[in-house]
Design a protein around this motif. Structure first.
Motif, PDB file in Angstrom:
ATOM      1  N   ASN A 145      11.998-105.542  31.842  1.00  0.00           N
ATOM      2  CA  ASN A 145      11.760-104.410  32.734  1.00  0.00           C
ATOM      3  C   ASN A 145      11.964-103.093  31.987  1.00  0.00           C
ATOM      4  OD1 ASN A 145      11.418-106.140  35.051  1.00  0.00           O
ATOM      5  ND2 ASN A 145      13.649-106.402  35.051  1.00  0.00           N
ATOM      6  N   VAL A 146      11.037-102.159  32.148  1.00  0.00           N
ATOM      7  CA  VAL A 146      11.166-100.832  31.540  1.00  0.00           C
ATOM      8  C   VAL A 146      12.201-100.035  32.333  1.00  0.00           C
ATOM      9  CG1 VAL A 146       9.997 -98.684  30.987  1.00  0.00           C
ATOM     10  CG2 VAL A 146       8.806-100.849  30.695  1.00  0.00           C
ATOM     11  N   ILE A 147      13.230 -99.568  31.651  1.00  0.00           N
ATOM     12  CA  ILE A 147      14.281 -98.822  32.342  1.00  0.00           C
ATOM     13  C   ILE A 147      14.407 -97.379  31.827  1.00  0.00           C
ATOM     14  CG2 ILE A 147      15.603-100.895  32.890  1.00  0.00           C
ATOM     15  CD1 ILE A 147      17.460-100.219  30.561  1.00  0.00           C
ATOM     16  N   GLY A 148      13.492 -96.971  30.942  1.00  0.00           N
ATOM     17  CA  GLY A 148      13.543 -95.584  30.474  1.00  0.00           C
ATOM     18  C   GLY A 148      12.568 -95.325  29.343  1.00  0.00           C
ATOM     19  N   THR A 149      12.118 -94.055  29.219  1.00  0.00           N
ATOM     20  CA  THR A 149      11.247 -93.630  28.117  1.00  0.00           C
ATOM     21  C   THR A 149      11.691 -92.265  27.620  1.00  0.00           C
ATOM     22  OG1 THR A 149       9.648 -92.602  29.623  1.00  0.00           O
ATOM     23  CG2 THR A 149       9.242 -94.908  28.986  1.00  0.00           C
ATOM     24  N   GLY A 150      11.333 -91.967  26.378  1.00  0.00           N
ATOM     25  CA  GLY A 150      11.646 -90.664  25.780  1.00  0.00           C
ATOM     26  C   GLY A 150      10.673 -90.369  24.654  1.00  0.00           C
ATOM     27  N   VAL A 151      10.650 -89.127  24.215  1.00  0.00           N
ATOM     28  CA  VAL A 151       9.729 -88.689  23.170  1.00  0.00           C
ATOM     29  C   VAL A 151      10.530 -88.121  22.005  1.00  0.00           C
ATOM     30  CG1 VAL A 151       7.842 -87.117  22.588  1.00  0.00           C
ATOM     31  CG2 VAL A 151       7.915 -88.200  24.839  1.00  0.00           C
ATOM     32  N   VAL A 152      10.146 -88.478  20.781  1.00  0.00           N
ATOM     33  CA  VAL A 152      10.803 -87.964  19.582  1.00  0.00           C
ATOM     34  C   VAL A 152      10.435 -86.497  19.401  1.00  0.00           C
ATOM     35  CG1 VAL A 152      11.098 -88.227  17.095  1.00  0.00           C
ATOM     36  CG2 VAL A 152      10.707 -90.243  18.527  1.00  0.00           C
ATOM     37  N   GLN A 153      11.446 -85.638  19.242  1.00  0.00           N
ATOM     38  CA  GLN A 153      11.232 -84.201  19.101  1.00  0.00           C
ATOM     39  C   GLN A 153      10.946 -83.822  17.647  1.00  0.00           C
ATOM     40  OE1 GLN A 153      11.129 -82.345  22.057  1.00  0.00           O
ATOM     41  NE2 GLN A 153      11.243 -84.463  22.793  1.00  0.00           N
ATOM     42  N   ALA A 154      10.653 -82.551  17.421  1.00  0.00           N
ATOM     43  CA  ALA A 154      10.250 -82.084  16.089  1.00  0.00           C
ATOM     44  C   ALA A 154      11.325 -82.326  15.030  1.00  0.00           C
ATOM     45  CB  ALA A 154       9.887 -80.607  16.146  1.00  0.00           C
ATOM     46  N   ASP A 155      12.604 -82.308  15.428  1.00  0.00           N
ATOM     47  CA  ASP A 155      13.680 -82.539  14.463  1.00  0.00           C
ATOM     48  C   ASP A 155      14.067 -84.006  14.349  1.00  0.00           C
ATOM     49  OD1 ASP A 155      14.834 -82.868  16.937  1.00  0.00           O
ATOM     50  OD2 ASP A 155      16.542 -81.529  16.576  1.00  0.00           O
ATOM     51  N   GLY A 156      13.331 -84.883  15.035  1.00  0.00           N
ATOM     52  CA  GLY A 156      13.620 -86.316  14.984  1.00  0.00           C
ATOM     53  C   GLY A 156      14.544 -86.801  16.082  1.00  0.00           C
ATOM     54  N   SER A 157      15.137 -85.899  16.831  1.00  0.00           N
ATOM     55  CA  SER A 157      16.060 -86.306  17.895  1.00  0.00           C
ATOM     56  C   SER A 157      15.285 -86.776  19.127  1.00  0.00           C
ATOM     57  CB  SER A 157      16.973 -85.142  18.280  1.00  0.00           C
ATOM     58  OG  SER A 157      16.219 -84.082  18.849  1.00  0.00           O
TER      59      SER A 157
ATOM     60  N   ILE B 271      16.598 -90.405  25.933  1.00  0.00           N
ATOM     61  CA  ILE B 271      15.911 -91.319  26.850  1.00  0.00           C
ATOM     62  C   ILE B 271      16.697 -91.357  28.156  1.00  0.00           C
ATOM     63  CG2 ILE B 271      15.103 -93.671  27.222  1.00  0.00           C
ATOM     64  CD1 ILE B 271      14.988 -94.005  24.186  1.00  0.00           C
ATOM     65  N   GLN B 272      16.087 -90.881  29.229  1.00  0.00           N
ATOM     66  CA  GLN B 272      16.716 -90.911  30.546  1.00  0.00           C
ATOM     67  C   GLN B 272      16.474 -92.278  31.179  1.00  0.00           C
ATOM     68  OE1 GLN B 272      18.442 -88.118  31.908  1.00  0.00           O
ATOM     69  NE2 GLN B 272      19.201 -89.676  33.332  1.00  0.00           N
ATOM     70  N   LEU B 273      17.546 -92.949  31.555  1.00  0.00           N
ATOM     71  CA  LEU B 273      17.449 -94.299  32.102  1.00  0.00           C
ATOM     72  C   LEU B 273      17.301 -94.281  33.625  1.00  0.00           C
ATOM     73  CD1 LEU B 273      20.218 -96.034  29.954  1.00  0.00           C
ATOM     74  CD2 LEU B 273      17.744 -95.898  29.494  1.00  0.00           C
ATOM     75  N   LEU B 274      16.636 -95.291  34.146  1.00  0.00           N
ATOM     76  CA  LEU B 274      16.430 -95.391  35.593  1.00  0.00           C
ATOM     77  C   LEU B 274      17.659 -95.923  36.304  1.00  0.00           C
ATOM     78  CD1 LEU B 274      12.794 -96.872  35.622  1.00  0.00           C
ATOM     79  CD2 LEU B 274      13.512 -94.478  35.864  1.00  0.00           C
TER      80      LEU B 274
END
Length: 259
Positions: A169-181, A184-187
């Motif tokens: 089950n997918v419980i969260g997604t996030g995107v890599v920022q310009a500095d690599g950080s 991920i906000q979890l459900l």
């Protein structure tokens, strides 16, 4: 008397004209040229913008130097900025990047923009050998956590990360920022001894150089999730008890009398 007045008037007029010329030819300190990156031998178009000053419809020239390949200040592109200072310049020649035996700063481009306030220039280095995948650095979260944070390769900026549990089950997604950080906000909160998996579901949107090399079916396992250490819980309990004592003491202390 009239002669001296005439000389003074002419002198002041020339000084005023000189001041206007200087004011028109000097760009503010914050004026700069920004080039979108990264650059590599596969780059066919250079994009960017002028920030900190008005620079519409200005001439843009791009010259390329690669010391290990005998290229010195070669004109590889020319164009003009848009009304808001952006530019997109196709390249007429292949860019050379640093390679084995050369230093990391052996190849670069110089971007010159003739703004109304004066010329602006920036140098952008062309990275050498492609970067290998850097494993994400993700501190192990504790039970009850609702976010997962970490640091990855900046070349992977724009890549989408997905967190799934052991049931898929997918419980969260996030995107890599310009500095690599990334964050991920979890459900839902993580549970004790839970194991989650982080995968890449979207490649870096700007990685034309393919420096963000993600192996097929790449998955990063995180866990088992730990519970807060007993010492941490004890310190937290002592801190709360101490705070409650201070608040109680302040409530029962009599008001100070003035001397």
């Amino acid at each position: 008397m009239h002669k001296w007045m005439l000389v003074t008037a002419v002198f002041l007029g020339l000084l005023a004209l000189s001041g206007v010329a200087l004011a028109q030819s000097g760009c503010p300190p914050e004026a700069r040229v920004i080039v979108d990156g990264p650059l590599c031998s596969g780059t066919q178009v250079v994009t960017g913008r002028v920030a900190g000053t008005a620079c519409g419809d200005a001439a843009v020239t791009i010259r390329h130097t690669a010391t290990c390949d005998g290229i010195d200040d070669l004109l590889v592109g020319a164009g003009r900025t848009t009304a808001n200072g952006d530019f997109t310049v196709p390249l007429s020649e292949t860019l050379y990047s640093g390679h084995l035996g050369c230093s990391d700063e052996s190849a670069w481009i110089n971007v010159d923009v003739e703004c109304p306030c004066g010329p602006l220039e920036v140098r952008e280095d062309i990275p050498g050998t492609p970067k290998t995948l850097i494993p994400p650095h993700i501190p192990l979260p504790q039970a009850g956590a609702t976010i997962i944070t970490g640091l990855w390769d900046p070349f992977c900026a724009g890549a989408t990360l997905t967190v799934t549990d052991q049931d898929g089950n997918v419980i969260g997604t996030g995107v890599v920022q310009a500095d690599g950080s990334f964050v991920i906000q979890l459900l839902r909160p993580l549970e004790t001894d839970e194991v989650v998996f982080i995968t890449v579901v979207g490649t870096a949107v700007s990685d034309i150089c393919r420096f963000c090399t993600v192996p097929k079916d790449f998955t990063y396992q995180l866990g088992p999730v730990s519970i807060p250490e007993s010492s941490t819980l004890l310190l937290l309990a002592c801190g709360l008890a101490g705070l409650a004592g201070v608040v109680k003491a302040r409530r029962i202390l009599p008001p100070k009398t003035q001397q």
